[in-house]
Design a protein around this motif. Structure first.
Motif, mmCIF file in Angstrom:
data_model
loop_
_atom_site.group_PDB
_atom_site.id
_atom_site.type_symbol
_atom_site.label_atom_id
_atom_site.label_comp_id
_atom_site.label_asym_id
_atom_site.label_seq_id
_atom_site.Cartn_x
_atom_site.Cartn_y
_atom_site.Cartn_z
ATOM 1 N N ASN A 293 4.766 13.770 6.792
ATOM 2 C CA ASN A 293 5.607 12.579 6.854
ATOM 3 C C ASN A 293 6.970 12.820 7.489
ATOM 4 O OD1 ASN A 293 3.694 10.879 5.406
ATOM 5 N ND2 ASN A 293 4.203 12.108 3.608
ATOM 6 N N LYS B 171 1.607 8.894 4.466
ATOM 7 C CA LYS B 171 0.808 8.748 3.256
ATOM 8 C C LYS B 171 1.127 9.906 2.311
ATOM 9 C CE LYS B 171 -3.398 11.130 4.826
ATOM 10 N NZ LYS B 171 -4.860 10.984 5.035
ATOM 11 N N ASP C 194 0.836 -1.210 0.000
ATOM 12 C CA ASP C 194 0.000 0.000 0.000
ATOM 13 C C ASP C 194 0.868 1.258 0.000
ATOM 14 O OD1 ASP C 194 0.994 0.166 2.542
ATOM 15 O OD2 ASP C 194 -0.921 -0.082 3.566
ATOM 16 N N GLU C 195 0.227 2.415 -0.060
ATOM 17 C CA GLU C 195 0.957 3.677 -0.180
ATOM 18 C C GLU C 195 1.741 4.019 1.080
ATOM 19 O OE1 GLU C 195 -2.842 6.612 0.926
ATOM 20 O OE2 GLU C 195 -2.128 6.464 -1.145
ATOM 21 N N LYS C 196 1.276 3.547 2.252
ATOM 22 C CA LYS C 196 2.019 3.822 3.484
ATOM 23 C C LYS C 196 3.365 3.113 3.468
ATOM 24 C CE LYS C 196 -1.614 5.065 6.746
ATOM 25 N NZ LYS C 196 -2.105 4.898 8.132
#
Length: 426
Positions: free
Chosen positions: A211, A206, A93-95
Motif C-alpha cells: 500500500n 487492501k 469496502d476494505e479498499k
C-alpha cells in the motif's frame, strides 16, 4: 530461454537441457587477513514498521475515528461517487478503508482535520486532472525519463521503488530549459505527478497488501539553491495529496553537511517520520541499497544490475549475492559448460575499486586456459560488467574479483545464463 530455478554446480554438470543455468554461490578461495573491518558509515534511524490496514488491528478510538470520517464524508458529499485511484470512498469496502486510514494517520486520527485534507485533495485531483494524467503526453520530458524521476523495480518486500536524482540540473542550460519560467515549472510538476501515479497504480489498496512505495533520492550534485522553489512545490504537493504513500525514504550520496542538518532538525521531526529515513553517505550506496532492494532491481549506476533495456524483456533474472572482504579474492566458478555453448554473464561489485578478470578453463588435458577478460583495475564509479563467451570445448568459466589491495568489505552480485549450440553433430 531463461531459467529462474536454482541449479547446483553438480547438477549443471549432468544437465542435458538447453535451458540456461542460474548462479550458484561463489567460492571464496583466499580468506581475509583482517576479519573485523570498518564498514561504510550509514546514518541509521529506528526501523519503520509499516502500518496495518486491517480494521481488526485498530484501537477502539481509531475504529471510531474511521467511522466518523465515513459519516462526515457521506454528509458532506453532494454525490456518492467521490473516488480516488478508481476506488469509491463511500463504497464501504476494505479498499476505501485503506485510503481513509491514510488520511486519518496523516492527521493523527483527528477526524475534522482528516476530512478537510481529504476534501482538499479531491478538489485538487479534479482541478489538476490527476485521475487521467497517466494518459498525458509528456514527450517533452523524454530526456528526464530514467534520469531525474522514474519507477524501477521493487524492494525486497514488494514495494515499487521510485528513484529521484536532480544532479543534471547543475547544468544551467538544462535548468533553464525545464524550470526557466512558471509555465515550464507547472509542466514539470505535472510530469512528476505522472511518475508518482505510475507507482501508485501498482499498489494493492487492501489490508495485508502493498500500500505504499519506496523513495530513493540521490543528492549527488543537487543544486540546492536553484531547485528550492521546485523542490518546495513538489514536497508540498505530495504531502498534501499523497498521505502515507511512502514506506521508506532512502537518501543516497549524502554530503557531509546533510548529516549535520539532520542532527539539528531531528528533534523537531516525529518518531514516525524519522523511522522512515535511511541516510547513506557517498561510497556506501550499494551496500545500503542491497539491504532493502535486490541487486537485479537496482540501477547499474547505483551498484546494481538493472539497465533500462531490461524492462523490455519482462521480470529481471534473479542474481546471486555475495560479499568480498578486505584482503580477499573471490572466484566464481561456473562449471558444466559444453563445447559450442555460449555463456553470458553480469557481475558487479559495489564501489568496485578492485581488480577483475575472467577466464575459461577447458576440461581436456593439455588444453590451455583462455583469458576472456585480462586482469584489470575497475574504478569505483564503473557500472556492472556484461559480457559473453562461446566455448569451443567443454570446461568452466572463472570470474575473479581481487580485493586484496583494500581493507573495505564490499557487496557484490552476479548472474549468468548458458545456451547450448543450436548445431547438432552427426
Amino acid at each position: 530461454m531463461d531459467s529462474s530455478s536454482p541449479i547446483s554446480v553438480q547438477k549443471a554438470l549432468k544437465s542435458q537441457e538447453s535451458a540456461p543455468q542460474s548462479s550458484p554461490k561463489p567460492q571464496s578461495l583466499k580468506k581475509s587477513f583482517v576479519t573485523s573491518l570498518m564498514e561504510a558509515t550509514t546514518l541509521r534511524t529506528p526501523s519503520f514498521k509499516e502500518d496495518s490496514y486491517f480494521t481488526s488491528h485498530l484501537k477502539p478510538s481509531e475504529k471510531k475515528a474511521l467511522q466518523e470520517l465515513k459519516d462526515k464524508l457521506q454528509a458532506a458529499s453532494s454525490s456518492s461517487c467521490c473516488s480516488m485511484w478508481g476506488i469509491p470512498l463511500l463504497g464501504g469496502d476494505e479498499k476505501a478503508d485503506v485510503i481513509l486510514l491514510k488520511f486519518l494517520r496523516a492527521r493523527d486520527f483527528k477526524v475534522s482535520d482528516s476530512l478537510h485534507m481529504l476534501e482538499k485533495c479531491l478538489s485538487w485531483r479534479k482541478e489538476f486532472g490527476a485521475d487521467t494524467i497517466l494518459e498525458g503526453d509528456f514527450s517533452g520530458f523524454k530526456e528526464l525519463e530514467g534520469v531525474v524521476a522514474y519507477m524501477n523495480g521493487y524492494d525486497r518486500d514488494g514495494h515499487p521503488v521510485c528513484y529521484n536524482a536532480y544532479g543534471v540540473f547543475k547544468d544551467k542550460e538544462m535548468y533553464e530549459r525545464i524550470f526557466g519560467d512558471e509555465e515550464k515549472l507547472k509542466k514539470f510538476l505535472r510530469w512528476r505527478v505522472q511518475v508518482l501515479e505510475r507507482g501508485i497504480e501498482q499498489l494493492h489498496f487492501k489490508p495485508g497488501g502493498i500500500n505504499s512505495i519506496i523513495q530513493v533520492t540521490d543528492l549527488k550534485d543537487m543544486p540546492k539553491r536553484e531547485l528550492r522553489v521546485a523542490s518546495n512545490q513538489i514536497l508540498s504537493l505530495f504531502q498534501d495529496n499523497y498521505p502515507e504513500m511512502v514506506a521508506r525514504k532512502i537518501f543516497i550520496n549524502v554530503p557531509w553537511y546533510f548529516s549535520v542538518l539532520y542532527s539539528m532538525f531531528s528533534p523537531f521531526l516525529t518518531q514516525r517520520t524519522k523511522s522512515k529515513f535511511v541516510i547513506a553517505k557517498e561510497g556506501n550506496v550499494a551496500e545500503t541499497l542491497y539491504k532493502f532492494i535486490r541487486p537485479e532491481d537496482i540501477p547499474v549506476q547505483y551498484g546494481g544490475l538493472s539497465r533500462p533495456t531490461d524492462l523490455q524483456n519482462g521480470p529481471p533474472k534473479p542474481a546471486s549475492e555475495f560479499t568480498v572482504k578486505g584482503g580477499e579474492t573471490v572466484n566464481i566458478q561456473i562449471e558444466g559448460i559444453e563445447g559450442g555453448a555460449t555463456i553470458t554473464w553480469d557481475i558487479v561489485v559495489g564501489g568496485w575499486d578492485l581488480e577483475y578478470s575472467a577466464e575459461f578453463v577447458p576440461n581436456g588435458e593439455g588444453s590451455y586456459t583462455i583469458a576472456v577478460e585480462k586482469p584489470r583495475k575497475i574504478a569505483a564509479n564503473e557500472e556492472a560488467i556484461h559480457n559473453s563467451f562461446t566455448s569451443k570445448e567443454a570446461g568452466k568459466m572463472v570470474l575473479s574479483v581481487d580485493n586484496t589491495a583494500s581493507r573495505k568489505r564490499k557487496v557484490a552480485a552476479y548472474r549468468y545464463i548458458v545456451r547450448k549450440s543450436a548445431t547438432i553433430s552427426a
